[in-house]
Write a protein that holds these residues in place. Structure first.
Motif, PDB file in Angstrom:
ATOM      1  N   LEU A  42       0.844  -1.190   0.000  1.00 50.96           N
ATOM      2  CA  LEU A  42       0.000   0.000   0.000  1.00 50.96           C
ATOM      3  C   LEU A  42       0.875   1.235   0.000  1.00 50.96           C
ATOM      4  O   LEU A  42       1.907   1.260   0.669  1.00 50.96           O
ATOM      5  N   SER A  43       0.431   2.250  -0.685  1.00 51.55           N
ATOM      6  CA  SER A  43       1.129   3.523  -0.582  1.00 51.55           C
ATOM      7  C   SER A  43       0.800   4.112   0.784  1.00 51.55           C
ATOM      8  O   SER A  43      -0.217   3.770   1.402  1.00 51.55           O
ATOM      9  N   ALA A  44       1.646   5.005   1.241  1.00 48.18           N
ATOM     10  CA  ALA A  44       1.382   5.683   2.517  1.00 48.18           C
ATOM     11  C   ALA A  44       0.067   6.454   2.432  1.00 48.18           C
ATOM     12  O   ALA A  44      -0.703   6.490   3.402  1.00 48.18           O
ATOM     13  N   GLU A  45      -0.220   7.025   1.293  1.00 46.92           N
ATOM     14  CA  GLU A  45      -1.461   7.778   1.096  1.00 46.92           C
ATOM     15  C   GLU A  45      -2.684   6.867   1.218  1.00 46.92           C
ATOM     16  O   GLU A  45      -3.668   7.218   1.873  1.00 46.92           O
ATOM     17  N   ASP A  46      -2.622   5.694   0.581  1.00 47.41           N
ATOM     18  CA  ASP A  46      -3.740   4.750   0.676  1.00 47.41           C
ATOM     19  C   ASP A  46      -3.919   4.254   2.108  1.00 47.41           C
ATOM     20  O   ASP A  46      -5.043   4.171   2.609  1.00 47.41           O
ATOM     21  N   GLU A  47      -2.822   3.901   2.767  1.00 50.60           N
ATOM     22  CA  GLU A  47      -2.948   3.419   4.144  1.00 50.60           C
ATOM     23  C   GLU A  47      -3.545   4.505   5.035  1.00 50.60           C
ATOM     24  O   GLU A  47      -4.405   4.228   5.878  1.00 50.60           O
ATOM     25  N   HIS A  48      -3.127   5.734   4.854  1.00 50.08           N
ATOM     26  CA  HIS A  48      -3.676   6.843   5.636  1.00 50.08           C
ATOM     27  C   HIS A  48      -5.180   6.983   5.381  1.00 50.08           C
ATOM     28  O   HIS A  48      -5.967   7.155   6.325  1.00 50.08           O
ATOM     29  N   ALA A  49      -5.595   6.903   4.115  1.00 49.86           N
ATOM     30  CA  ALA A  49      -7.014   7.016   3.763  1.00 49.86           C
ATOM     31  C   ALA A  49      -7.830   5.882   4.383  1.00 49.86           C
ATOM     32  O   ALA A  49      -8.951   6.096   4.858  1.00 49.86           O
ATOM     33  N   ASP A  58      -3.629  -4.234  12.251  1.00 54.01           N
ATOM     34  CA  ASP A  58      -2.847  -4.516  11.042  1.00 54.01           C
ATOM     35  C   ASP A  58      -3.623  -4.059   9.820  1.00 54.01           C
ATOM     36  O   ASP A  58      -4.857  -4.160   9.785  1.00 54.01           O
ATOM     37  N   VAL A  59      -2.887  -3.559   8.835  1.00 54.79           N
ATOM     38  CA  VAL A  59      -3.458  -3.186   7.541  1.00 54.79           C
ATOM     39  C   VAL A  59      -2.580  -3.834   6.484  1.00 54.79           C
ATOM     40  O   VAL A  59      -1.369  -3.608   6.455  1.00 54.79           O
ATOM     41  N   ARG A  60      -3.208  -4.653   5.614  1.00 54.10           N
ATOM     42  CA  ARG A  60      -2.404  -5.312   4.571  1.00 54.10           C
ATOM     43  C   ARG A  60      -3.179  -5.402   3.270  1.00 54.10           C
ATOM     44  O   ARG A  60      -4.360  -5.726   3.253  1.00 54.10           O
ATOM     45  N   ALA A  61      -2.483  -5.121   2.187  1.00 54.59           N
ATOM     46  CA  ALA A  61      -3.090  -5.171   0.862  1.00 54.59           C
ATOM     47  C   ALA A  61      -3.272  -6.619   0.429  1.00 54.59           C
ATOM     48  O   ALA A  61      -2.385  -7.444   0.593  1.00 54.59           O
ATOM     49  N   LEU A  62      -4.446  -6.902  -0.117  1.00 52.85           N
ATOM     50  CA  LEU A  62      -4.701  -8.191  -0.750  1.00 52.85           C
ATOM     51  C   LEU A  62      -4.441  -8.081  -2.238  1.00 52.85           C
ATOM     52  O   LEU A  62      -3.880  -8.975  -2.859  1.00 52.85           O
ATOM     53  N   THR A  63      -4.904  -6.967  -2.799  1.00 51.67           N
ATOM     54  CA  THR A  63      -4.645  -6.595  -4.193  1.00 51.67           C
ATOM     55  C   THR A  63      -4.447  -5.085  -4.186  1.00 51.67           C
ATOM     56  O   THR A  63      -4.507  -4.447  -3.133  1.00 51.67           O
ATOM     57  N   ALA A  64      -4.277  -4.500  -5.348  1.00 53.16           N
ATOM     58  CA  ALA A  64      -4.126  -3.051  -5.416  1.00 53.16           C
ATOM     59  C   ALA A  64      -5.404  -2.330  -4.980  1.00 53.16           C
ATOM     60  O   ALA A  64      -5.354  -1.166  -4.573  1.00 53.16           O
ATOM     61  N   GLY A 113     -15.374   6.285  -5.825  1.00 52.47           N
ATOM     62  CA  GLY A 113     -15.501   7.357  -4.843  1.00 52.47           C
ATOM     63  C   GLY A 113     -14.444   7.324  -3.753  1.00 52.47           C
ATOM     64  O   GLY A 113     -14.482   8.118  -2.828  1.00 52.47           O
ATOM     65  N   GLY A 114     -13.515   6.399  -3.831  1.00 53.46           N
ATOM     66  CA  GLY A 114     -12.484   6.249  -2.804  1.00 53.46           C
ATOM     67  C   GLY A 114     -12.611   4.903  -2.114  1.00 53.46           C
ATOM     68  O   GLY A 114     -13.247   3.987  -2.615  1.00 53.46           O
ATOM     69  N   TRP A 115     -12.021   4.779  -0.946  1.00 50.56           N
ATOM     70  CA  TRP A 115     -12.046   3.530  -0.195  1.00 50.56           C
ATOM     71  C   TRP A 115     -13.367   3.390   0.544  1.00 50.56           C
ATOM     72  O   TRP A 115     -13.851   4.352   1.146  1.00 50.56           O
ATOM     73  N   GLU A 116     -13.968   2.182   0.481  1.00 50.19           N
ATOM     74  CA  GLU A 116     -15.221   1.886   1.162  1.00 50.19           C
ATOM     75  C   GLU A 116     -15.123   0.507   1.796  1.00 50.19           C
ATOM     76  O   GLU A 116     -14.349  -0.345   1.357  1.00 50.19           O
ATOM     77  N   ILE A 117     -15.950   0.288   2.798  1.00 52.93           N
ATOM     78  CA  ILE A 117     -15.979  -0.997   3.501  1.00 52.93           C
ATOM     79  C   ILE A 117     -16.874  -1.965   2.729  1.00 52.93           C
ATOM     80  O   ILE A 117     -18.050  -1.701   2.519  1.00 52.93           O
ATOM     81  N   GLY A 118     -16.292  -3.083   2.305  1.00 53.03           N
ATOM     82  CA  GLY A 118     -17.031  -4.106   1.589  1.00 53.03           C
ATOM     83  C   GLY A 118     -17.503  -5.224   2.496  1.00 53.03           C
ATOM     84  O   GLY A 118     -18.495  -5.893   2.214  1.00 53.03           O
ATOM     85  N   LEU A 119     -16.794  -5.433   3.598  1.00 51.62           N
ATOM     86  CA  LEU A 119     -17.153  -6.468   4.561  1.00 51.62           C
ATOM     87  C   LEU A 119     -16.699  -6.026   5.940  1.00 51.62           C
ATOM     88  O   LEU A 119     -15.605  -5.488   6.090  1.00 51.62           O
ATOM     89  N   ALA A 120     -17.561  -6.262   6.925  1.00 48.99           N
ATOM     90  CA  ALA A 120     -17.203  -6.062   8.325  1.00 48.99           C
ATOM     91  C   ALA A 120     -17.654  -7.302   9.079  1.00 48.99           C
ATOM     92  O   ALA A 120     -18.825  -7.658   9.034  1.00 48.99           O
TER      93      ALA A 120
END
Length: 137
Positions: A7-14, A79-85, A122-129
């Motif tokens: 993840l980019s720092a920008e994406d992780e921050h978002a 923890d925050v980890r990318a599964l895909t881009a 529209g940006g990052w959204e929650i797909g599953l909780a």
């Protein structure tokens, strides 16, 4: 060959900001559902599954109108980890703060909260909780 998704720092921050806003908006049905995808899936502490943002909005409004309106949670990202881009797994600990008069905290006071966050137009959204109660020792 396998590549590790980063993840980019920008994406992780978002994404961290999204989770923080979701935590702060837990009692606001005008905000929280809009942080989720249209096809979101929610699995709560009790194993109840909600399919879709509209179903989530309806259930949230009903819960806030009941005694559950006095139950709050706080979320700590572990923890925050990318599964895909465009898909990220966010692992959290959720703590229940039951503010109902004379209430005891049940289910367990903490749960393992997992979000799958997806990049949308529209940006990052929650797909599953998904929240799983953590048994007390």
């Amino acid at each position: 060959m396998t590549s590790i998704n980063t993840l980019s720092a920008e994406d992780e921050h978002a994404i961290r900001d999204l989770v923080s806003l979701a935590d702060r908006s837990q009692a606001d049905p005008a905000v929280l559902p809009g942080l989720h995808t249209e096809s979101t899936v929610i699995v709560n502490f009790y194993g109840r599954r909600l399919f879709g943002r509209d179903t989530f909005t309806t259930a949230m409004s009903a819960a806030l109108g009941s005694g559950l309106g006095d139950v709050r949670t706080s979320v700590e990202i572990i923890d925050v980890r990318a599964l895909t881009a465009d898909a990220v797994l966010v692992s959290c600990v959720k703590t229940v703060h039951d503010q109902r008069p004379g209430a005891e905290t049940t289910p367990p006071a903490t749960g393992a909260l997992t979000y799958v966050v997806v990049r949308t137009s529209g940006g990052w959204e929650i797909g599953l909780a998904q929240t799983t109660p953590i048994a007390s020792a």
